[in-house]
Design a protein around this motif. Structure first.
Motif, PDB file in Angstrom:
ATOM      1  N   LYS A  53      80.719  40.199  36.885  1.00  0.00           N
ATOM      2  CA  LYS A  53      80.417  41.370  37.722  1.00  0.00           C
ATOM      3  C   LYS A  53      80.180  41.010  39.192  1.00  0.00           C
ATOM      4  O   LYS A  53      80.810  41.598  40.082  1.00  0.00           O
ATOM      5  CB  LYS A  53      79.213  42.127  37.152  1.00  0.00           C
ATOM      6  CG  LYS A  53      79.560  43.041  35.985  1.00  0.00           C
ATOM      7  CD  LYS A  53      78.333  43.813  35.520  1.00  0.00           C
ATOM      8  CE  LYS A  53      78.676  44.760  34.368  1.00  0.00           C
ATOM      9  NZ  LYS A  53      77.496  45.497  33.883  1.00  0.00           N
ATOM     10  N   PRO A  54      79.264  40.072  39.504  1.00  0.00           N
ATOM     11  CA  PRO A  54      79.044  39.775  40.925  1.00  0.00           C
ATOM     12  C   PRO A  54      80.254  39.133  41.587  1.00  0.00           C
ATOM     13  O   PRO A  54      80.462  39.295  42.782  1.00  0.00           O
ATOM     14  CB  PRO A  54      77.837  38.818  40.905  1.00  0.00           C
ATOM     15  CG  PRO A  54      77.839  38.234  39.537  1.00  0.00           C
ATOM     16  CD  PRO A  54      78.351  39.305  38.637  1.00  0.00           C
ATOM     17  N   ALA A  92      82.634  41.907  42.393  1.00  0.00           N
ATOM     18  CA  ALA A  92      82.088  42.695  43.506  1.00  0.00           C
ATOM     19  C   ALA A  92      82.367  42.033  44.847  1.00  0.00           C
ATOM     20  O   ALA A  92      82.445  42.702  45.877  1.00  0.00           O
ATOM     21  CB  ALA A  92      80.583  42.898  43.326  1.00  0.00           C
ATOM     22  N   GLN A 144      77.843  31.009  43.755  1.00  0.00           N
ATOM     23  CA  GLN A 144      77.456  32.359  44.126  1.00  0.00           C
ATOM     24  C   GLN A 144      78.711  33.134  44.490  1.00  0.00           C
ATOM     25  O   GLN A 144      79.658  32.569  45.034  1.00  0.00           O
ATOM     26  CB  GLN A 144      76.499  32.336  45.323  1.00  0.00           C
ATOM     27  CG  GLN A 144      75.174  31.683  45.017  1.00  0.00           C
ATOM     28  CD  GLN A 144      74.414  32.446  43.946  1.00  0.00           C
ATOM     29  OE1 GLN A 144      74.425  33.666  43.942  1.00  0.00           O
ATOM     30  NE2 GLN A 144      73.767  31.746  43.039  1.00  0.00           N
ATOM     31  N   PRO A 145      78.764  34.428  44.220  1.00  0.00           N
ATOM     32  CA  PRO A 145      79.955  35.198  44.564  1.00  0.00           C
ATOM     33  C   PRO A 145      80.207  35.190  46.059  1.00  0.00           C
ATOM     34  O   PRO A 145      79.317  35.364  46.862  1.00  0.00           O
ATOM     35  CB  PRO A 145      79.628  36.603  44.066  1.00  0.00           C
ATOM     36  CG  PRO A 145      78.152  36.641  43.923  1.00  0.00           C
ATOM     37  CD  PRO A 145      77.722  35.255  43.582  1.00  0.00           C
TER      38      PRO A 145
END
Length: 311
Positions: free
Chosen positions: A245-246, A249, A303-304
């Motif tokens: 999900k992240p 996004a 991290q995204p």
């Protein structure tokens, strides 16, 4: 090792893992012959997951051409182990809430990686990461299963316990009562004596205190096995979706739209191209880039990061 995880039942000793994960410094001639023109990788652990996949494909083809047991074969296989250790670390993160030290989980997962390398057939056209991850995760789960017994019993009886539990639940639903030993034996194609042996072995899975009350509500036959649950495979899907999900996004608007059209509306690449005014080949390249970006982020446990929507 410091935890309950052990590697004896896998057929690969801890010293073999260490040998595979830390290739000895072979002579220049051995390296040259082993690689046969491929670039030498001085520090496999520093290679990015994307480059590791490309290099692994070439090394697997080279490994297939070498004779097992030769110094050249060992050098190429050990390099493959180091190149793909990120897969083990990624798989091990799923079990980070366990009591066992992460170092021990990674060590067991490395056994699964070695097995995957030994079994992988590059000619099948399957990406190695997709082939190896189930083997790595399965090895870790099998280790937890083998070491969660209060009394250690042979693998054959551990598997028989699982088969009996599944058959008993299915037959109870059909019959409306608990099946008898002869019925279970007929269902599984084993003898009644083996059914009894499997049920006795199941008592070694959970050890109750001597102070446990005898008149509890679970005093029915085989109450212990009724308290045992099985891991729901849907949890793996939920965990993967939550991890993505992240990352999704952080993609550009067009990339997210392409993913939605392909995997949400299940449009073909040609249909996506017609909707967006792009060629099918361009859509194919965009999908490959997007999936590669997401896969790399998952393996890196990063991290995204926002990805460009241009292509």
């Amino acid at each position: 090792m410091s935890s309950g995880i052990h590697t004896a039942s896998s057929g690969i000793r801890t010293d073999q893992i260490a040998a595979a994960a830390a290739p000895p410094p072979p002579g220049h001639e051995v390296r040259r012959t082993a690689l046969d023109g491929l670039p030498e990788i001085t520090d496999p652990l520093s290679v990015s997951p994307v480059d590791a996949r490309t290099l692994s494909t070439s090394l697997f083809k080279r490994l297939d051409a070498l004779d097992e047991g030769t110094p050249e074969y060992s050098y190429v296989r050990n390099t493959l182990v180091e190149l793909n250790l990120s897969l083990v670390k990624f798989a091990a993160q799923r079990f980070r809430n366990r009591a066992e030290p992460m170092e021990d989980i990674v060590q067991v997962g490395t056994i699964g990686l070695i097995k995957a390398i030994n079994r992988f057939d590059v000619d099948r056209g399957v990406e190695f990461a997709s082939f190896a991850l189930p083997t790595i995760v399965g090895e870790i789960k099998r280790s937890f299963r083998d070491t969660s017994w209060a009394v250690q019993v042979p693998r054959r009886l551990q598997e028989l316990r699982i088969d009996l539990a599944k058959a008993r639940d299915a037959m109870e639903q059909h019959l409306g009562r608990l099946p008898t030993a002869p019925e279970l034996a007929e269902r599984l194609g084993i003898t009644e004596a083996e059914v009894v042996e499997g049920e006795q072995a199941a008592n070694g899975y959970v050890a109750r205190s001597l102070d446990w009350p005898l008149d509890d509500d679970e005093g029915s036959p085989n109450a212990v096995t009724r308290t045992l649950g099985e891991e729901d495979p849907a949890f793996d899907i939920v965990e993967s979706v939550e991890s993505l999900k992240p990352l999704i996004a952080g993609l550009g608007d067009r990339d997210r739209l392409i993913l939605s059209l392909r995997f949400g509306e299940e449009l073909t690449q040609s249909e996506i191209g017609a909707r967006l005014g792009l060629s099918q080949m361009h859509v194919s390249r965009l999908l490959a880039r997007i999936c590669s970006t997401l896969r790399t982020a998952l393996l890196d446990d990063a991290q995204p990061r926002a990805a460009s929507g241009s292509g």
